[in-house]
Motif scaffolding. Sequence first.
Motif, short mmCIF file in Angstrom:
data_model
loop_
_atom_site.label_atom_id
_atom_site.label_comp_id
_atom_site.label_asym_id
_atom_site.label_seq_id
_atom_site.Cartn_x
_atom_site.Cartn_y
_atom_site.Cartn_z
N ASP A 88 67.06 30.39 31.62
CA ASP A 88 68.13 31.13 30.23
C ASP A 88 68.84 32.42 30.53
O ASP A 88 69.86 32.58 30.26
CB ASP A 88 66.97 31.21 29.38
N LEU A 89 68.00 33.27 31.14
CA LEU A 89 67.98 34.42 31.25
C LEU A 89 69.97 34.20 31.91
O LEU A 89 70.65 35.20 31.42
CB LEU A 89 67.63 34.94 32.11
N ASP A 130 79.47 41.05 17.74
CA ASP A 130 79.44 40.10 19.03
C ASP A 130 77.90 40.26 19.28
O ASP A 130 78.07 41.41 20.57
CB ASP A 130 80.50 39.66 19.95
N ARG A 131 76.97 40.06 18.43
CA ARG A 131 75.97 40.82 19.42
C ARG A 131 75.71 39.90 20.54
O ARG A 131 74.71 40.18 21.45
CB ARG A 131 74.86 40.02 18.85
N LYS A 132 75.71 39.16 20.96
CA LYS A 132 75.98 38.16 22.37
C LYS A 132 76.19 39.63 23.54
O LYS A 132 75.79 39.49 24.64
CB LYS A 132 76.81 37.20 22.61
N GLN A 133 76.90 40.63 22.84
CA GLN A 133 78.04 41.11 23.82
C GLN A 133 78.04 42.89 23.03
O GLN A 133 78.50 43.31 23.47
CB GLN A 133 79.42 40.81 24.68
N TRP A 134 76.87 43.89 22.93
CA TRP A 134 77.19 44.32 21.49
C TRP A 134 76.90 45.82 22.82
O TRP A 134 77.84 46.90 21.86
CB TRP A 134 75.67 43.57 20.49
N GLU A 194 77.40 34.51 31.05
CA GLU A 194 78.24 34.01 30.54
C GLU A 194 78.84 35.68 29.82
O GLU A 194 79.74 35.93 28.62
CB GLU A 194 78.18 33.64 29.06
N THR A 195 78.36 36.87 30.03
CA THR A 195 78.66 37.81 29.96
C THR A 195 78.65 38.98 31.05
O THR A 195 78.55 38.39 32.33
CB THR A 195 76.76 38.77 28.85
N GLU A 196 78.87 40.16 30.46
CA GLU A 196 78.79 41.06 31.98
C GLU A 196 78.97 42.36 31.43
O GLU A 196 78.62 42.75 33.14
CB GLU A 196 80.85 41.40 31.59
N SER A 197 78.18 42.86 30.72
CA SER A 197 77.54 44.47 30.87
C SER A 197 76.94 44.82 30.25
O SER A 197 76.09 45.83 29.61
CB SER A 197 78.72 44.93 30.19
N GLU A 198 75.68 43.12 29.62
CA GLU A 198 74.87 43.42 28.94
C GLU A 198 73.42 43.50 30.24
O GLU A 198 73.31 42.75 30.75
CB GLU A 198 74.52 42.22 28.45
N ILE A 199 72.42 44.62 30.15
CA ILE A 199 71.62 44.90 30.79
C ILE A 199 69.96 44.55 29.56
O ILE A 199 69.80 44.37 28.54
CB ILE A 199 70.80 46.63 30.56
N VAL A 200 69.53 43.38 30.15
CA VAL A 200 67.93 43.24 30.26
C VAL A 200 67.17 43.95 30.63
O VAL A 200 66.95 43.94 31.90
CB VAL A 200 68.07 41.95 30.14
N TYR A 228 67.96 32.38 25.59
CA TYR A 228 68.89 32.08 25.78
C TYR A 228 69.16 32.43 24.00
O TYR A 228 69.71 33.29 24.14
CB TYR A 228 69.59 30.53 26.60
N GLY A 229 68.28 31.94 22.93
CA GLY A 229 68.66 32.08 22.04
C GLY A 229 68.51 33.81 21.56
O GLY A 229 69.42 34.07 21.20
N GLN A 230 68.21 34.24 21.88
CA GLN A 230 67.08 35.24 21.55
C GLN A 230 68.35 36.45 22.28
O GLN A 230 68.41 37.48 21.54
CB GLN A 230 66.00 35.38 22.33
N LEU A 231 68.64 35.95 23.75
CA LEU A 231 69.96 36.58 23.93
C LEU A 231 71.18 37.02 23.67
O LEU A 231 71.37 38.06 23.30
CB LEU A 231 69.64 36.70 26.05
N VAL A 232 71.41 35.45 23.18
CA VAL A 232 72.83 35.33 22.24
C VAL A 232 72.03 36.36 21.06
O VAL A 232 73.56 37.02 20.68
CB VAL A 232 72.80 34.51 22.42
#
Length: 318
Positions: A127-128, A42-46, A134-140, A91-95
């Motif tokens: 979007d960010l 799942d790239r959304k939560q890689w 919708e996620t918990e552990s992704e650093i941006v 949003y699409g890029q982050l997903v």
Amino acid sequence: MGAAVAKQVERRKSVSSEKKALCDLNNSCGCGFPGCDYHPIDRKQWMAALNPEKLHVKQIVFPGTHDSATDRIGIPFITRPFAQCQSLSIYGQLVRGARVLDVRVQHDRRVCHGILLTYNVDEVISDLKRFLSETESEIVILEIRTEFGHDDPPEFEKYLVGQLGEYLIHQDDHVFDKTVAELLPKRVICVWKPRKAPPPQAGAPLWNSGHLKDNWIDTDLPSTKFESNLKHLAEQPPVSSRKYFYRVENTVTPQADNPVVCVRPVTGRIHGFARLFISQCFAKGCADRLQILSTDFIDEDFVNACAGLTQARIEGKA
């Protein structure tokens, strides 16, 4: 007129020669590297899949997007092809897996690329925040800068802190040595680069330009850019000891003296060589410097490559 035509012929020869050079390098050396076979489920939560308690910030190879907020810039079919560097929304890029965003603004908070305009930066923030909810552990890493030739938006630092305060990882050199789990629930490193306004100070909620560096060269020649990227990356300290983020951009950009001035066909000259670049980092002994790799028109394979190298670092294979 004859001299101009001759110049264009030579330019086209240079482009073809440099594309062939990268193809030949790819055919002779290949594009294998530790983790190259990894495919996130799942790239959304890689990042979450790589275990936030083991993943240190300095181990992450962040996939980024260049001129991130240009999916709807300019006028369709008229000016858009000259400035559009991404086809997906923020949003699409982050997903899809992007974790570094490059956003340029002008004085009224509208996103711009040169003289061309698109939506208000509010849409980027929205979007960010949707993605973060919708996620918990992704650093941006969110880099926002005032575009060249424009004035800073008034009180923009205050605006960013007000919008993202609950998510902001404050400027702190110790962040690089921490795991993702140690940073949570904070998840955004926001780098604000004004042109005239005072930069964020040490310990502030936002980070300053000294914490996100690159060595951009403006060229449409793919091998020239590829070799420049390798050269400047090799000059950086390893990520294990560095206290700033360093970005390499796997992009080339249209030039006014070349008849091809639309972004997609020009950047396509280097777009498919991201894996080759990573493999050459290992061949040249500078893979331990790689930290942010950005692209135009981000795709799944690009994200897979960055996530795969990140996994290899966690496992001690890179």
